[in-house]
Design an enzyme around this catalytic site. Sequence first.
Site, PDB file in Angstrom:
ATOM      1  N   LYS A  23       9.282  -0.043  -4.957  1.00 37.60           N
ATOM      2  CA  LYS A  23       8.145  -0.958  -5.129  1.00 37.60           C
ATOM      3  C   LYS A  23       7.190  -0.429  -6.208  1.00 37.60           C
ATOM      4  CE  LYS A  23       7.267  -4.233  -3.003  1.00 37.60           C
ATOM      5  NZ  LYS A  23       7.653  -5.654  -3.204  1.00 37.60           N
ATOM      6  N   ASP A  45       0.828  -1.215   0.000  1.00 39.07           N
ATOM      7  CA  ASP A  45       0.000   0.000   0.000  1.00 39.07           C
ATOM      8  C   ASP A  45       0.862   1.264   0.000  1.00 39.07           C
ATOM      9  OD1 ASP A  45       0.943  -0.160   2.619  1.00 39.07           O
ATOM     10  OD2 ASP A  45      -1.025   0.004   3.568  1.00 39.07           O
ATOM     11  N   GLU A  46       2.149   1.110   0.349  1.00 38.75           N
ATOM     12  CA  GLU A  46       3.010   2.300   0.420  1.00 38.75           C
ATOM     13  C   GLU A  46       3.208   2.962  -0.937  1.00 38.75           C
ATOM     14  OE1 GLU A  46       6.458   2.245   2.885  1.00 38.75           O
ATOM     15  OE2 GLU A  46       5.553   0.886   4.322  1.00 38.75           O
ATOM     16  N   TYR A  95      12.260   3.043  -0.473  1.00 42.35           N
ATOM     17  CA  TYR A  95      11.618   1.716  -0.498  1.00 42.35           C
ATOM     18  C   TYR A  95      10.326   1.754  -1.324  1.00 42.35           C
ATOM     19  CZ  TYR A  95       8.373  -1.937   0.961  1.00 42.35           C
ATOM     20  OH  TYR A  95       7.433  -2.945   0.949  1.00 42.35           O
TER      21      TYR A  95
END
Length: 339
Positions: free
Chosen positions: A157, A126-127, A153
Amino acid sequence: MTIIVTGGAGFIGSNFIFHMLKKYPDYRIVCLDKLTYAGNLSTLASVEKNKNFRFVKADICDRQAVYKLFEEEKPDIIVNFAAESHVDRSIENPDIFLQTNILGTATLMDACRKYGIKRYHQVSTDEVYGDLPLDRPDLFFTEQTPLHTSSPYSSSKASADLLVLAYYRTYGLPVTISRCSNNYGPYHFPEKLIPLMIANALNDKPLPVYGKGENVRDWLYVEDHCKAIDLIIHNGKVGEVYNVGGHNEMKNIEIVKLICKELGKPESLITYVADRKGHDMRYAIDPSKIHNDLGWLPETKFADGIKKTIKWYLENREWWETIISGEYRNYYEKMYGNR
Ligand code: NAD
Ligand code: TDX
């Protein structure tokens, strides 16, 4: 059916392997893992002797090793959990995040194109949607929410997600993506909030809460995430993204206080420390799509899941004590020593 599970010696990947071997006794599960600091072979000890299980130590960026494994195993499905997964480490050193999370994903998909597979599944987060404001509890991440990342990060992703969708459109690779909220449960590496607080509390060490502890995360028991991925690889539609989350938003400070209460430790252990750079305020998933299309619903309530998790850490002290007594001590000193 042969499934290659990358990153299966880590937290969620190992739980996924246990789930699959139990539910599908006739499937062959091959774990490919580099065994970085976050990978632990002892985690897989209970399945090591299962005749349908194979472990291969390799880097997903190592094209030769990946192609060799595809030639040997002729996999039907790839589920890619392999990643550098800790936001704080990405702030210290982005490079390895770009290598593993982006180039590693591309290498795996190149192998899928070369050898042919039925499905490539990317385990995302979800980030990739960035964060939501605390004063708008009506807002949630849907699959249409634009990608808007904060950390190296999450940026790595999101880049991987874009590549996965590009391989679908350009090459027709049969892909799916899941974007899940924060997981918790057994075998969670003790650098992450919940296991770190459990381990520190058990050792009567300070509990380092970033900033004011007001940041909100949407917690999901790891087994529920594994069941969602199982459904997606079997019934999900190719080319689609599925958000996974259980509407369980909590402030970090609430979690830490709950852990103190469950363990009978004083809240005076809580220490407020310097905030994470670029710290996302709130994550909150709208899981309607996976519910409506695939019938997924979370099964473990947080009140039960956190009790089970704490019990696991109490009963498996050796697993996490071995970790925190090794190289982890240098990490801890670097991250928390002068914070
Ligand atoms: P983890 O850090 O516990 O495990 C990662 C595993 O990947 C380790 O076993 C490690 O050895 C392996 N690995 C790392 N680099 C590799 C490489 N180059 N080649 C092969 N193996 C490599 O991570 P996790 O928490 O289990 O997360 C798994 C996946 O789920 C990640 O892709 C992460 O982005 C995603 N995710 C995690 C969460 C969460 O709350 N933990 C939530 C949503 C999504
Ligand atoms: O010591 C700490 N103190 C603290 O206050 C740590 C380690 C964390 N925190 C805070 C930061 C976050 O607001 O707790 C929250 C959770 O932190 P992490 O456990 O590091 O998780 P998070 O940054 O939310 O990311 C996790 O969920 C999404 C996973 O690590 C990612 O891999 C996943 O994609």
